[in-house]
Design a protein around this motif. Structure first.
Motif, mmCIF file in Angstrom:
data_model
loop_
_atom_site.group_PDB
_atom_site.id
_atom_site.type_symbol
_atom_site.label_atom_id
_atom_site.label_comp_id
_atom_site.label_asym_id
_atom_site.label_seq_id
_atom_site.Cartn_x
_atom_site.Cartn_y
_atom_site.Cartn_z
ATOM 1 N N LEU A 92 -13.213 -36.664 -19.153
ATOM 2 C CA LEU A 92 -14.238 -35.687 -19.787
ATOM 3 C C LEU A 92 -14.732 -36.226 -20.957
ATOM 4 N N SER B 279 -14.803 -29.389 -25.471
ATOM 5 C CA SER B 279 -13.320 -28.614 -25.336
ATOM 6 C C SER B 279 -12.438 -29.277 -24.660
ATOM 7 N N GLY B 280 -13.152 -29.454 -23.272
ATOM 8 C CA GLY B 280 -11.901 -29.865 -22.230
ATOM 9 C C GLY B 280 -11.299 -31.259 -22.637
ATOM 10 N N ALA C 254 -7.699 -28.168 -13.606
ATOM 11 C CA ALA C 254 -8.520 -27.826 -15.010
ATOM 12 C C ALA C 254 -9.542 -29.265 -15.104
ATOM 13 N N LEU C 255 -8.998 -30.390 -14.954
ATOM 14 C CA LEU C 255 -10.070 -31.376 -14.783
ATOM 15 C C LEU C 255 -11.303 -31.185 -13.970
ATOM 16 N N GLU D 62 -7.225 -31.855 -23.167
ATOM 17 C CA GLU D 62 -6.532 -32.441 -22.203
ATOM 18 C C GLU D 62 -5.820 -33.402 -23.160
ATOM 19 N N VAL E 90 -5.258 -25.059 -18.576
ATOM 20 C CA VAL E 90 -4.650 -26.337 -18.931
ATOM 21 C C VAL E 90 -3.099 -25.868 -19.585
ATOM 22 N N TYR F 38 -3.090 -29.387 -15.138
ATOM 23 C CA TYR F 38 -3.870 -30.267 -15.768
ATOM 24 C C TYR F 38 -5.240 -30.989 -14.913
ATOM 25 N N LEU G 184 -10.696 -21.923 -19.149
ATOM 26 C CA LEU G 184 -10.210 -23.499 -18.523
ATOM 27 C C LEU G 184 -8.980 -23.649 -19.718
ATOM 28 N N ARG G 185 -8.978 -23.171 -20.810
ATOM 29 C CA ARG G 185 -7.870 -23.354 -22.047
ATOM 30 C C ARG G 185 -6.607 -22.884 -21.171
ATOM 31 N N TYR H 226 -13.584 -28.503 -15.064
ATOM 32 C CA TYR H 226 -14.472 -28.959 -16.212
ATOM 33 C C TYR H 226 -15.601 -29.547 -15.565
#
Length: 325
Positions: free
Chosen positions: A76, A59-60, A33-34, A64, A25, A30, A21-22, A37
């Motif tokens: 998140l 982490s998320g 990824a949201l 972000e 992003v 973005y 996921l990193r 997550y």
């Protein structure tokens, strides 16, 4: 085998998701990824693997926010707190450190001065956009920290919430909000157990507010402390304001309202209800500048002298705030 047990076994190590996921992003996706997550953390929550769900969400939120996506990061961060509640996680240093970490990543952007050329459409539009972004940041941060305050109150902190969380929210509201709401800010600071910091903020406010707003803000703050029965911090804060104001401009005005507060602090140190009532009569015109002052004084009379409020609805402001966190 139940669906939940099967899910527990099938889920991969959480670090795989965090790394994947990193990259999403960092590639600029973005909002994609949201959603990832949210959906992946939900699977861990369903499997009651709360610790790993929290790792993903923390982490998320951080990633972000580091990329300036305040809406995504706040979503998140709020989901992180919701998961703390589902997991019945206690209010401890480890979790508070994570909340502090997310809080520090919320941007602090100086609000532009309101002095713009009203005939310059671009100037006006830029100001409106900047103010809109500031309000959005404040709303997002407020939603996150109010949820955190409510969680902390439920899982180990004082009934009004963990004091430092109140200090964090009060400070952000004061420095970042385009329209200062000193009542709202003060409600958090009196629960923050940091009267020195509160005094510094009020002294700063004295230098930026309109005439006549400074003594009202100080009086409200003092009476809020007293309505909670907190004589110690009320006195400390007033002494600290006077000390700091001696070296600053403008100095603390010796208005009738400030005189009333000084006399009141002395009066409450002894059993002197008649004197308390005399002070309210003598300084009525000053107290009537803000209805909240009268409501707080009624609460103080009840707390210190056992005087029942005539209107049982009074005091609801504080009760509602306490429920909302």
């Amino acid at each position: 085998m139940s669906t939940r047990e099967r899910t527990k076994r099938e889920l991969p190590p959480v670090q795989e998701h965090i790394d994947k996921l990193r990259k999403v992003v960092e590639e600029g996706n973005y909002y994609g990824a949201l959603q990832m997550y949210k959906s992946i953390s939900a699977r861990y929550v369903t499997a009651q693997r709360f610790s790993e769900a929290l790792d993903i969400l923390f982490s998320g939120a951080c990633i972000e926010l580091e990329h300036g996506l305040v809406n995504c990061g706040a979503d998140l961060a709020i989901l992180f707190v919701d998961t703390l509640v589902k997991a019945k996680s206690p209010c401890n240093d480890e979790t508070l450190d994570r909340i502090r970490g997310m809080y520090k990543l919320f941007p602090r952007v100086p609000v532009p001065p309101h002095l713009v050329d009203v005939n310059d459409d671009e100037d006006v539009q830029n100001l409106q956009e900047s103010l809109g972004e500031a309000r959005s940041r404040v709303d997002n941060l407020t939603s996150f920290l109010r949820a955190a305050i409510k969680w902390s109150a439920e899982f180990g902190a004082p009934s009004t919430g963990y004091p430092e969380l109140h200090a964090m929210l009060g400070d952000y509201l004061y420095t970042e909000c385009p329209e200062l709401d000193m009542v709202r800010i003060s409600r958090h600071f009196v629960r923050a157990e940091d009267p020195e910091k509160f005094a510094s903020m009020l002294v700063n406010f004295m230098g930026r507010c309109y005439p006549g707003e400074d003594d009202l803000a100080i009086a409200r703050a003092t009476l809020m402390y007293l309505s909670m029965g907190n004589m110690k911090d009320a006195n400390f804060m007033m002494d600290e304001i006077k000390r700091q104001a001696e070296t600053k401009n403008p100095e603390l005005s010796e208005s009738n309202l400030i005189q009333f507060i000084s006399y009141l602090l002395e009066t409450l140190q002894r059993d002197a209800l008649p004197l308390f009532n005399m002070l309210r009569v003598k300084y009525k015109s000053s107290i009537d500048r803000d209805q909240l002052l009268n409501e707080l004084l009624d609460e103080i009379a009840e707390r210190f002298y056992g005087v029942q409020r005539k209107n049982p609805l009074q005091g609801m402001f504080g009760d509602i705030f306490k429920m909302m966190g």
